[in-house]
Design an enzyme around this catalytic site. Sequence first.
Site, PDB file in Angstrom:
ATOM      1  N   GLY A  71      -7.851   2.036   0.577  1.00  0.00           N
ATOM      2  CA  GLY A  71      -8.220   3.392   0.942  1.00  0.00           C
ATOM      3  C   GLY A  71      -9.571   3.825   0.423  1.00  0.00           C
ATOM      4  O   GLY A  71     -10.332   4.498   1.125  1.00  0.00           O
ATOM      5  N   THR A  72      -9.881   3.463  -0.817  1.00  0.00           N
ATOM      6  CA  THR A  72     -11.153   3.883  -1.400  1.00  0.00           C
ATOM      7  C   THR A  72     -12.335   3.315  -0.620  1.00  0.00           C
ATOM      8  O   THR A  72     -13.290   4.027  -0.294  1.00  0.00           O
ATOM      9  CB  THR A  72     -11.235   3.467  -2.877  1.00  0.00           C
ATOM     10  OG1 THR A  72     -10.253   4.203  -3.615  1.00  0.00           O
ATOM     11  CG2 THR A  72     -12.606   3.754  -3.461  1.00  0.00           C
ATOM     12  N   ASN A 151      -2.520  14.236  -1.774  1.00  0.00           N
ATOM     13  CA  ASN A 151      -1.802  13.304  -2.644  1.00  0.00           C
ATOM     14  C   ASN A 151      -1.168  13.976  -3.848  1.00  0.00           C
ATOM     15  O   ASN A 151      -0.308  13.383  -4.502  1.00  0.00           O
ATOM     16  CB  ASN A 151      -2.749  12.197  -3.120  1.00  0.00           C
ATOM     17  CG  ASN A 151      -3.987  12.754  -3.797  1.00  0.00           C
ATOM     18  OD1 ASN A 151      -4.745  13.524  -3.202  1.00  0.00           O
ATOM     19  ND2 ASN A 151      -4.225  12.371  -5.042  1.00  0.00           N
ATOM     20  N   SER A 201      -4.284   2.483   3.258  1.00  0.00           N
ATOM     21  CA  SER A 201      -4.196   1.602   2.089  1.00  0.00           C
ATOM     22  C   SER A 201      -2.828   0.938   2.032  1.00  0.00           C
ATOM     23  O   SER A 201      -1.797   1.625   2.004  1.00  0.00           O
ATOM     24  CB  SER A 201      -4.437   2.404   0.804  1.00  0.00           C
ATOM     25  OG  SER A 201      -4.527   1.554  -0.312  1.00  0.00           O
ATOM     26  N   HIS A 203      -1.047  -0.701  -0.218  1.00  0.00           N
ATOM     27  CA  HIS A 203      -0.093  -0.605  -1.328  1.00  0.00           C
ATOM     28  C   HIS A 203       0.650   0.725  -1.357  1.00  0.00           C
ATOM     29  O   HIS A 203       1.552   0.913  -2.170  1.00  0.00           O
ATOM     30  CB  HIS A 203      -0.791  -0.864  -2.672  1.00  0.00           C
ATOM     31  CG  HIS A 203      -1.616   0.274  -3.190  1.00  0.00           C
ATOM     32  ND1 HIS A 203      -1.219   1.047  -4.247  1.00  0.00           N
ATOM     33  CD2 HIS A 203      -2.817   0.752  -2.800  1.00  0.00           C
ATOM     34  CE1 HIS A 203      -2.146   1.964  -4.498  1.00  0.00           C
ATOM     35  NE2 HIS A 203      -3.132   1.798  -3.632  1.00  0.00           N
ATOM     36  N   THR A 239     -15.248 -12.758   3.350  1.00  0.00           N
ATOM     37  CA  THR A 239     -14.138 -13.555   3.877  1.00  0.00           C
ATOM     38  C   THR A 239     -12.848 -12.743   3.830  1.00  0.00           C
ATOM     39  O   THR A 239     -12.485 -12.189   2.792  1.00  0.00           O
ATOM     40  CB  THR A 239     -13.968 -14.851   3.069  1.00  0.00           C
ATOM     41  OG1 THR A 239     -15.187 -15.600   3.142  1.00  0.00           O
ATOM     42  CG2 THR A 239     -12.823 -15.685   3.618  1.00  0.00           C
ATOM     43  N   CYS A 327      -4.951   8.452 -10.094  1.00  0.00           N
ATOM     44  CA  CYS A 327      -6.365   8.148 -10.299  1.00  0.00           C
ATOM     45  C   CYS A 327      -6.971   8.937 -11.451  1.00  0.00           C
ATOM     46  O   CYS A 327      -7.994   8.548 -12.008  1.00  0.00           O
ATOM     47  CB  CYS A 327      -7.154   8.425  -9.022  1.00  0.00           C
ATOM     48  SG  CYS A 327      -6.687   7.348  -7.657  1.00  0.00           S
TER      49      CYS A 327
END
Length: 384
Positions: A71-72, A151, A201, A203, A239, A327
């Site tokens: 997400g970041t 959030n 994101s 996770h 990659t 965060c």
Amino acid sequence: MQKMYFDNSATTKIDPQVLQTYRTVCEKVWGNPSSLHNLGEHAFNLLEQARKQVADLIGRKQDEIFFTSGGTESDNWAIKGTAIEKHIYGKHLITSSVEHPAVINTMRQLEKLGFEVTYLPVDREGRVSCEDLRKSIRKDTILVSIMAVNNEVGSIQPIDEIAEVLKDYPKIHFHVDAVQAVGKGLGKMLKNERIDLMSFSGHKFHAPRGVGFMYKKEGRMIAPLLTGGGQEKNLRSGTENLPAIAAMAKALRLVVENEDEYSKRQQKIKEKIYDHMEKFDKAVIFSGRDKNFAPHVLCFAIKGVRGETIVHAFEDNDIYISTTSACSSKKHTVSSTLRSIGIDDGIATSAVRVSLDENNTLEEAEEFNKVFDELYEKFQMINS
């Protein structure tokens, strides 16, 4: 007592089926998708299969999905990529005062580079006003970035209404941080055709950490943040993390296919805790229980008790919650969201967050309420 995990907005436990996919791809598909030989071709085919699956699940085109580290990165890319690509047309950006740090701090960085940012205020429930948005739009506005779900308190922003406003401004990019919205009954909103860019994101929905994706509408131009070998159509070099991408595609399928059932279950659990907590004089609830709030987030405080004290008290009873944002939880800073909705700092420092997923149960909610009763009484004895 079995451990109860109520911190799913911070991160979710990887699903066993998803983990198996990750392991299988690690062991059997280890070619580089950019290589010309058969191993590379096999890896490339799997990569594109995952891309198509993700696109189908969110109602978009395969070529509109770009894999990232989470997400970041997706937030940074959507915002900075727009700023770099469109700076010759204008340097004005619009966001809200309650965005995730990945958006807020990106905006602040761009301000240092000469961009102007309007931070829209929010109401007591944490939502922006479309009228405020319309008044803030200028001739040099190039981007509007508004999150789908907050959030910290779970407010759902009026994305459809914002999209209606922006239909009158087709050249402005519209970015939505959708990190907290997956599997929460908001699939229709996230398919709004006026949205140009969206961040996700893995996770947050039982995929591995360190993988995510961005939706970029076909025809919308943004500059790359990462340059190099030209992967992801020359827009995001590096990659590809194929095992994590394949696992994320599976995780997204498992969540989206059961979205309505999961979100209703989380809502019932939230309401059980909410209704119980409402009875206590010194309990302050910042999240609503109606349709304007996501079903998985419940933010509350106990007056006179610091948030970290509440977190550790629940942890001593094998219940894992968090302060308002993972965060910022170790920085001991007052929640920017609570401050923006007009909560006094003295109460905001007491704020904690319960965040649910489909694995939580009503039985866990009952146990949480029992522990809450015990802790509340203990805190009142200490503070009396």
